[in-house]
Design a protein around this motif. Sequence first.
Motif, mmCIF file in Angstrom:
data_model
loop_
_atom_site.group_PDB
_atom_site.id
_atom_site.type_symbol
_atom_site.label_atom_id
_atom_site.label_comp_id
_atom_site.label_asym_id
_atom_site.label_seq_id
_atom_site.Cartn_x
_atom_site.Cartn_y
_atom_site.Cartn_z
ATOM 1 N N GLN A 37 -27.550 33.859 100.930
ATOM 2 C CA GLN A 37 -27.530 32.689 100.048
ATOM 3 C C GLN A 37 -26.462 32.848 98.949
ATOM 4 O O GLN A 37 -25.810 31.876 98.560
ATOM 5 C CB GLN A 37 -28.913 32.489 99.408
ATOM 6 N N VAL A 38 -26.303 34.071 98.466
ATOM 7 C CA VAL A 38 -25.271 34.333 97.461
ATOM 8 C C VAL A 38 -23.885 34.031 98.037
ATOM 9 O O VAL A 38 -23.040 33.406 97.376
ATOM 10 C CB VAL A 38 -25.347 35.791 96.970
ATOM 11 N N TYR A 43 -18.925 30.876 98.297
ATOM 12 C CA TYR A 43 -17.942 30.273 99.192
ATOM 13 C C TYR A 43 -17.783 28.770 98.947
ATOM 14 O O TYR A 43 -16.660 28.250 98.927
ATOM 15 C CB TYR A 43 -18.366 30.519 100.637
ATOM 16 N N TYR A 44 -18.892 28.074 98.761
ATOM 17 C CA TYR A 44 -18.845 26.619 98.678
ATOM 18 C C TYR A 44 -18.703 26.076 97.258
ATOM 19 O O TYR A 44 -18.337 24.921 97.082
ATOM 20 C CB TYR A 44 -20.096 26.010 99.319
ATOM 21 N N ALA A 268 -11.958 37.700 100.653
ATOM 22 C CA ALA A 268 -11.677 37.921 102.072
ATOM 23 C C ALA A 268 -12.976 38.140 102.854
ATOM 24 O O ALA A 268 -13.148 37.624 103.968
ATOM 25 C CB ALA A 268 -10.752 39.123 102.243
ATOM 26 N N TYR A 269 -13.901 38.917 102.279
ATOM 27 C CA TYR A 269 -15.179 39.168 102.948
ATOM 28 C C TYR A 269 -15.977 37.878 103.125
ATOM 29 O O TYR A 269 -16.493 37.595 104.205
ATOM 30 C CB TYR A 269 -16.015 40.182 102.160
ATOM 31 N N VAL A 270 -16.072 37.085 102.052
ATOM 32 C CA VAL A 270 -16.878 35.864 102.108
ATOM 33 C C VAL A 270 -16.295 34.893 103.132
ATOM 34 O O VAL A 270 -17.033 34.271 103.904
ATOM 35 C CB VAL A 270 -16.968 35.211 100.714
ATOM 36 N N ARG A 274 -18.475 33.761 106.341
ATOM 37 C CA ARG A 274 -18.861 32.351 106.459
ATOM 38 C C ARG A 274 -18.284 31.697 107.708
ATOM 39 O O ARG A 274 -18.837 30.703 108.201
ATOM 40 C CB ARG A 274 -18.419 31.573 105.218
ATOM 41 N N MET A 275 -17.161 32.229 108.230
ATOM 42 C CA MET A 275 -16.575 31.672 109.455
ATOM 43 C C MET A 275 -17.104 32.363 110.707
ATOM 44 O O MET A 275 -16.629 32.112 111.810
ATOM 45 C CB MET A 275 -15.047 31.759 109.391
ATOM 46 N N GLY A 276 -18.114 33.240 110.530
ATOM 47 C CA GLY A 276 -18.814 33.814 111.672
ATOM 48 C C GLY A 276 -18.202 35.073 112.251
ATOM 49 O O GLY A 276 -18.479 35.429 113.395
ATOM 50 N N TYR A 277 -17.399 35.785 111.459
ATOM 51 C CA TYR A 277 -16.741 36.996 111.955
ATOM 52 C C TYR A 277 -17.390 38.258 111.383
ATOM 53 O O TYR A 277 -18.422 38.177 110.715
ATOM 54 C CB TYR A 277 -15.244 36.939 111.644
#
Length: 305
Positions: A37-38, A43-44, A268-270, A274-277
């Motif tokens: 959730q964090v 990200y958004y 970079a991590y987020v 978030r893009m599923g990688y």
Amino acid sequence: MLGAVNYAQLLFPDFSLIACGWALCRYTALNRRVWDQVESLVYYFLFPVLLFHSIVRSPLDFGATSSLLGAGVTMSLIGIGLSYSLPWLPWLRHYISRADHAASVQVAFRFNSFICLTLSERLAGAQGLLLIAVLIGVCVPLLNVASVWPMARHGNTGFLRQLVRNPLIIATASGLLANVLGLTVPNWLTPTLTRIGGASLALGLMAAGAGMQFATLGRGKALAVSVLSIRHFILPLVAWGLVHALKLDAAQAVVLMAFSAVPTASSAYVLASRMGYNGPFVAGLVTLSTLLAAASLPFALALPR
């Protein structure tokens, strides 16, 4: 010029926040479910606000800084080209996961904006702060697009669709447009945006620590060494060559050299997660990049100019 001890002090807050996130996720009730959730919040909302405010708050004087901008964009494009080419190199392609490469390629050319701003002001005063603000305003949109493209392409999710929906791309493009149009943030709103920016940096680094798994680095050693070598060794040498080729003045030279050797972006991590990688792998790279910057910054700034 700052001494080696001061570089360590400059980087310690970032590293300590990563360590806090790692410890909280593994040894307290704030487990993986909480940090998912964090990551969404960062990200958004938090990171987009930070990027927009960072770009729009400083006027961009393209004419006075054209040589520096040319050097910064050229260095960035070289970093993008080198990192994109890794799976095609004969001695590396059999040791690199294409999915992990798509997620981690951004580590090689993105940069930590907060450390850039802090370091440039210490090295070159108010002029350094203005120069790095212009460089950030131009390079952030380019590098964010270059970060999204490999993941969108590998996942066959449609590059343009991912681009127009990516909150980091929208925020940076909007900030650059607002700056060019001369729009400013009202004074009464600035403290709120500044606090949101501070929260995004802290939570983004803690989320990277929470998602980190050191074992993933062991399974991707060739890729990790390659992207970190580009970020912390090759790009400083490229910047040094551009300083001489374009005959940058002293302030522009020191800002470009600092820009070439700072840690990679904590977001970079987020973005990868978030893009599923493979977020844990990228989180490990962010941590190592933060540590390596303590050596690459003195190296870059000690090169003769």
